[in-house]
Design a protein around this motif. Structure first.
Motif, PDB file in Angstrom:
ATOM      1  N   LEU A  33      42.665  52.587  37.092  1.00  0.00           N
ATOM      2  CA  LEU A  33      41.220  52.731  37.310  1.00  0.00           C
ATOM      3  C   LEU A  33      40.566  51.360  37.235  1.00  0.00           C
ATOM      4  N   PHE A  34      39.537  51.162  38.037  1.00  0.00           N
ATOM      5  CA  PHE A  34      38.798  49.903  37.995  1.00  0.00           C
ATOM      6  C   PHE A  34      37.323  50.187  37.751  1.00  0.00           C
ATOM      7  N   GLY A  35      36.697  49.284  37.011  1.00  0.00           N
ATOM      8  CA  GLY A  35      35.259  49.396  36.761  1.00  0.00           C
ATOM      9  C   GLY A  35      34.566  48.162  37.307  1.00  0.00           C
ATOM     10  N   CYS A  36      34.353  47.195  36.441  1.00  0.00           N
ATOM     11  CA  CYS A  36      33.608  45.978  36.802  1.00  0.00           C
ATOM     12  C   CYS A  36      34.315  45.097  37.816  1.00  0.00           C
ATOM     13  N   ARG A  37      35.622  45.164  37.866  1.00  0.00           N
ATOM     14  CA  ARG A  37      36.465  44.321  38.733  1.00  0.00           C
ATOM     15  C   ARG A  37      36.326  42.836  38.407  1.00  0.00           C
ATOM     16  N   ASP A  38      35.858  42.554  37.242  1.00  0.00           N
ATOM     17  CA  ASP A  38      35.570  41.160  36.889  1.00  0.00           C
ATOM     18  C   ASP A  38      36.104  40.776  35.507  1.00  0.00           C
ATOM     19  N   GLY A  39      36.986  41.573  34.965  1.00  0.00           N
ATOM     20  CA  GLY A  39      37.572  41.220  33.677  1.00  0.00           C
ATOM     21  C   GLY A  39      36.651  41.428  32.486  1.00  0.00           C
ATOM     22  N   ALA A  40      35.687  42.330  32.625  1.00  0.00           N
ATOM     23  CA  ALA A  40      34.701  42.460  31.562  1.00  0.00           C
ATOM     24  C   ALA A  40      34.593  43.856  30.949  1.00  0.00           C
ATOM     25  N   CYS A  41      35.281  44.868  31.539  1.00  0.00           N
ATOM     26  CA  CYS A  41      35.077  46.230  31.011  1.00  0.00           C
ATOM     27  C   CYS A  41      36.336  46.833  30.383  1.00  0.00           C
ATOM     28  N   GLY A  42      37.504  46.409  30.808  1.00  0.00           N
ATOM     29  CA  GLY A  42      38.751  46.910  30.233  1.00  0.00           C
ATOM     30  C   GLY A  42      39.263  48.193  30.865  1.00  0.00           C
ATOM     31  N   ALA A  43      38.566  48.713  31.884  1.00  0.00           N
ATOM     32  CA  ALA A  43      38.994  49.970  32.513  1.00  0.00           C
ATOM     33  C   ALA A  43      40.380  49.856  33.146  1.00  0.00           C
ATOM     34  N   CYS A  44      40.733  48.663  33.575  1.00  0.00           N
ATOM     35  CA  CYS A  44      41.961  48.469  34.364  1.00  0.00           C
ATOM     36  C   CYS A  44      43.132  47.979  33.517  1.00  0.00           C
ATOM     37  N   MET A  45      43.074  48.214  32.232  1.00  0.00           N
ATOM     38  CA  MET A  45      44.144  47.715  31.341  1.00  0.00           C
ATOM     39  C   MET A  45      45.505  48.306  31.748  1.00  0.00           C
ATOM     40  N   ALA A  78      44.397  44.531  35.156  1.00  0.00           N
ATOM     41  CA  ALA A  78      44.918  44.583  36.532  1.00  0.00           C
ATOM     42  C   ALA A  78      44.000  43.864  37.510  1.00  0.00           C
ATOM     43  N   CYS A  79      42.695  43.886  37.266  1.00  0.00           N
ATOM     44  CA  CYS A  79      41.763  43.253  38.216  1.00  0.00           C
ATOM     45  C   CYS A  79      41.885  41.738  38.215  1.00  0.00           C
ATOM     46  N   GLN A  80      42.583  41.196  37.246  1.00  0.00           N
ATOM     47  CA  GLN A  80      42.722  39.735  37.152  1.00  0.00           C
ATOM     48  C   GLN A  80      44.111  39.252  37.565  1.00  0.00           C
TER      49      GLN A  80
HETATM   50  S1  FES Z   1      37.924  46.444  36.157  1.00  0.00           S
HETATM   51 FE1  FES Z   1      36.772  45.804  34.447  1.00  0.00          FE
HETATM   52  S2  FES Z   1      38.162  44.562  33.391  1.00  0.00           S
HETATM   53 FE2  FES Z   1      39.247  45.057  35.180  1.00  0.00          FE
END
Ligand code: FES
Length: 93
Positions: A33-45, A78-80
């Motif tokens: 799952l992705f949220g912010c796509r910017d390394g700031a929310c942790g959804a994509c751990m 994952a987004c990073q």
């Molecule tokens: S989508 Fe938010 S930290 Fe990766």
């Protein structure tokens, strides 16, 4: 061509060297799952199961965020991450 294996989904996906996991996941149905796509929310751990060195190096902001989250050493955002070689990941619990 590197293979990105997503254990959670039992998928082995051929990707270009340098492909970002987020772009791969946009074209494939995965459990990541992705949220912010910017390394700031942790959804994509994700948890890196095999060959962690085949992912792009961790930048400072990812490192800082994972430290704040008290993440384990095998966890990444994952987004990073870009895929540089064969690597196996799964969704982090
Ligand atoms: S989508 Fe938010 S930290 Fe990766």
């Amino acid at each position: 061509m590197p293979i990105l294996s997503i254990k959670t989904d039992k998928k082995n996906i051929n990707v270009e060297v340098g492909a970002s996991i987020i772009d791969v996941c946009e074209n494939e149905e995965t459990s990541i799952l992705f949220g912010c796509r910017d390394g700031a929310c942790g959804a994509c751990m994700i948890k890196v199961v095999d060959n962690p060195s085949n992912l792009s190096k961790m930048e400072d902001h990812e490192k800082d965020f994972l430290e704040t989250m008290a993440a384990r050493e095998d966890e990444r955002l994952a987004c990073q991450c870009k895929v540089l070689g064969d690597v196996t990941i799964e969704v982090s619990e």
